[in-house]
Design a protein around this motif. Structure first.
Motif, PDB file in Angstrom:
ATOM      1  N   THR A   1       0.849  -1.184   0.000  1.00 19.95           N
ATOM      2  CA  THR A   1       0.000   0.000   0.000  1.00 19.95           C
ATOM      3  C   THR A   1       0.892   1.243   0.000  1.00 19.95           C
ATOM      4  OG1 THR A   1      -0.135   0.202   2.399  1.00 19.95           O
ATOM      5  CG2 THR A   1      -1.742  -1.250   1.332  1.00 19.95           C
ATOM      6  N   ASP A   2       0.367   2.336  -0.518  1.00 18.41           N
ATOM      7  CA  ASP A   2       1.172   3.553  -0.598  1.00 18.41           C
ATOM      8  C   ASP A   2       1.690   3.977   0.778  1.00 18.41           C
ATOM      9  OD1 ASP A   2       0.262   3.337  -3.172  1.00 18.41           O
ATOM     10  OD2 ASP A   2      -0.800   5.248  -3.223  1.00 18.41           O
ATOM     11  N   SER A   3       0.911   3.716   1.817  1.00 19.38           N
ATOM     12  CA  SER A   3       1.275   4.145   3.165  1.00 19.38           C
ATOM     13  C   SER A   3       2.350   3.268   3.810  1.00 19.38           C
ATOM     14  CB  SER A   3       0.030   4.161   4.062  1.00 19.38           C
ATOM     15  OG  SER A   3      -0.606   2.900   4.069  1.00 19.38           O
ATOM     16  N   MET A   4       2.759   2.196   3.148  1.00 25.54           N
ATOM     17  CA  MET A   4       3.804   1.318   3.693  1.00 25.54           C
ATOM     18  C   MET A   4       5.212   1.774   3.332  1.00 25.54           C
ATOM     19  SD  MET A   4       2.310  -2.507   2.990  1.00 25.54           S
ATOM     20  CE  MET A   4       0.696  -3.022   3.571  1.00 25.54           C
ATOM     21  N   ALA A   5       5.341   2.697   2.392  1.00 23.51           N
ATOM     22  CA  ALA A   5       6.660   3.043   1.859  1.00 23.51           C
ATOM     23  C   ALA A   5       7.612   3.513   2.948  1.00 23.51           C
ATOM     24  CB  ALA A   5       6.522   4.108   0.773  1.00 23.51           C
ATOM     25  N   GLY A   6       7.132   4.383   3.837  1.00 25.01           N
ATOM     26  CA  GLY A   6       7.994   4.890   4.898  1.00 25.01           C
ATOM     27  C   GLY A   6       8.510   3.775   5.796  1.00 25.01           C
ATOM     28  N   HIS A   7       7.651   2.840   6.121  1.00 19.68           N
ATOM     29  CA  HIS A   7       8.054   1.707   6.969  1.00 19.68           C
ATOM     30  C   HIS A   7       9.128   0.881   6.271  1.00 19.68           C
ATOM     31  CE1 HIS A   7       7.803  -1.792   9.585  1.00 19.68           C
ATOM     32  NE2 HIS A   7       7.599  -2.536   8.513  1.00 19.68           N
ATOM     33  N   LEU A   8       8.937   0.598   4.989  1.00 20.63           N
ATOM     34  CA  LEU A   8       9.922  -0.200   4.252  1.00 20.63           C
ATOM     35  C   LEU A   8      11.282   0.489   4.240  1.00 20.63           C
ATOM     36  CD1 LEU A   8       7.836  -1.373   1.153  1.00 20.63           C
ATOM     37  CD2 LEU A   8       8.246  -2.616   3.279  1.00 20.63           C
ATOM     38  N   MET A   9      11.279   1.796   4.042  1.00 24.15           N
ATOM     39  CA  MET A   9      12.538   2.538   4.033  1.00 24.15           C
ATOM     40  C   MET A   9      13.178   2.537   5.418  1.00 24.15           C
ATOM     41  SD  MET A   9      11.596   5.788   1.604  1.00 24.15           S
ATOM     42  CE  MET A   9      10.803   5.556   0.006  1.00 24.15           C
ATOM     43  N   GLN A  10      12.361   2.722   6.439  1.00 23.27           N
ATOM     44  CA  GLN A  10      12.871   2.716   7.806  1.00 23.27           C
ATOM     45  C   GLN A  10      13.522   1.385   8.167  1.00 23.27           C
ATOM     46  OE1 GLN A  10      10.083   2.518  11.189  1.00 23.27           O
ATOM     47  NE2 GLN A  10      10.937   4.506  11.826  1.00 23.27           N
TER      48      GLN A  10
ATOM     49  N   VAL B   1      10.049  12.748  -0.590  1.00 22.00           N
ATOM     50  CA  VAL B   1      10.344  13.289   0.739  1.00 22.00           C
ATOM     51  C   VAL B   1      10.847  12.181   1.668  1.00 22.00           C
ATOM     52  CG1 VAL B   1       9.336  14.375   2.781  1.00 22.00           C
ATOM     53  CG2 VAL B   1       8.712  15.202   0.506  1.00 22.00           C
ATOM     54  N   LEU B   2      10.182  11.047   1.650  1.00 23.12           N
ATOM     55  CA  LEU B   2      10.593   9.911   2.470  1.00 23.12           C
ATOM     56  C   LEU B   2      11.991   9.428   2.076  1.00 23.12           C
ATOM     57  CD1 LEU B   2       7.234   7.925   2.542  1.00 23.12           C
ATOM     58  CD2 LEU B   2       8.431   8.842   4.543  1.00 23.12           C
TER      59      LEU B   2
END
Length: 342
Positions: free
Chosen positions: A210-219, A250-251
């Motif tokens: 999901t689009d909202s998972m991107a930050g978690h994956l990067m983290q 940004v992320l």
């Protein structure tokens, strides 16, 4: 995989609103109907709608052969096609070339043939350019790379191979790719429906996220680079792409991950100074409140749907073109690239 088939008297388009459940082709014999298909996203992706628009003009010329005011009618068709989707510059780029053919061809009886030849050249060039983009992008990485991408930028969005997905294809073919994370790309789900469809077809390892998972994956250090496409690139490197792209940039900057834009030079618009001047298409709220006609929101709920956002050039690590990778300062490198090559 192909989404556009052409001949002099008709254009066949794979209906991308029906994928992946159904593979349905529609045949179009007028420029007006092709413009509507572009507007309805039956064909989509900046390079693909440029190619489809070019063949639409050729098909219209074939249909109108022998009629009075042929040139005026064709120019009217070109103007109508330009308005089908305002953000992607490739459509205007293709229409400029078709108008040039109309102006340069003195004999009306040769117009249809000349326009078809130009449309064919645009299609063939797009395929060649996409493969060059793929190779240029693959050269940026070592082996074992994990890529996050957004929307659909593959064969379905181009004449063939793809831009950002072309880079992924080249990485896979070279044995450099470990995994792809494909954003679902709300609200139209081009990533979940179309990118996943292509990756599965090619045997490329991937997960839909999901689009909202991107930050978690990067983290969690699961992403090595973000590679996206573009619908218009301004002179300063500001890039319009499918809504959600800016958030990824940004992320990526926060997490120290390179963020690349893959696009042909036909997507670069030096006449547009910055992203502030790029028109952003506003689409129906129903595409947010419904999925395939099924309501997912309360009756009476309103929604916004800007189809694109603009990523500032300062967040773009590099722009991957058919002539290589361009880097900041884009106000200097982009004009120099186009001047050198054209």
């Amino acid at each position: 995989m192909q989404a556009i088939r052409w001949r002099q008297d008709a254009l066949d388009l794979l209906d991308q609103t029906k994928l992946p459940q159904e593979e349905i082709w529609h045949t179009y014999q007028t420029a007006h109907d092709v413009a509507q298909a572009i507007r309805d996203m039956k064909v989509r992706g900046a390079p693909a709608i440029g190619t489809a628009g070019a063949f639409a003009v050729a098909v219209e010329a074939n249909r109108l052969q022998g009629s009075n005011n042929l040139r005026a009618q064709l120019l009217q068709a070109v103007a109508h096609l330009r308005q089908a989707r305002p953000t992607a510059v490739n459509l205007n780029w293709a229409m400029d070339r078709m108008e040039a053919v109309i102006a340069a061809t003195d004999d009306d009886t040769k117009l249809a043939e000349a326009l078809y030849a130009k449309a064919l050249q645009i299609a063939q060039d797009d395929l060649r350019v996409n493969r060059a983009i793929g190779d240029a992008g693959a050269a940026l990485f070592e082996t074992g790379v994990r890529i996050l991408t957004h929307c659909n930028t593959g064969s379905l969005a181009t004449t063939g191979y793809g831009t950002a997905l072309g880079v992924i294809r080249s990485l896979h073919a070279n044995g450099q790719l470990t995994h792809v994370f494909a954003d679902e790309t709300r609200p139209y789900l081009q990533g979940a429906r179309l990118t996943a469809y292509e990756l599965l077809h090619e045997g490329i390892p991937f997960d839909i996220v999901t689009d909202s998972m991107a930050g978690h994956l990067m983290q969690q250090q699961m992403v090595d680079a973000v590679v996206v496409g573009a619908d218009r690139i301004a002179k300063n490197g500001d890039t319009a792409n499918k809504i959600g792209t800016y958030a990824l940039a940004v992320l990526a900057r926060y997490h120290g991950i390179p963020f690349y834009v893959a696009a042909p030079t036909s997507t670069i618009d030096l006449a547009t100074t910055s992203g502030a001047d790029i028109p952003i298409e506003q689409r129906s709220a129903r595409e947010v409140t419904e999925i395939f006609g099924q309501s997912i929101a309360p009756v009476g709920a309103t929604a916004l749907h800007p189809a694109f956002d603009v990523t500032p050039g300062e967040l773009v690590t590099g722009i991957i073109t058919e002539f290589g990778v361009v880097r900041a300062p884009y106000e200097e490198s982009l004009p120099a690239l186009l001047k050198e090559e054209f």
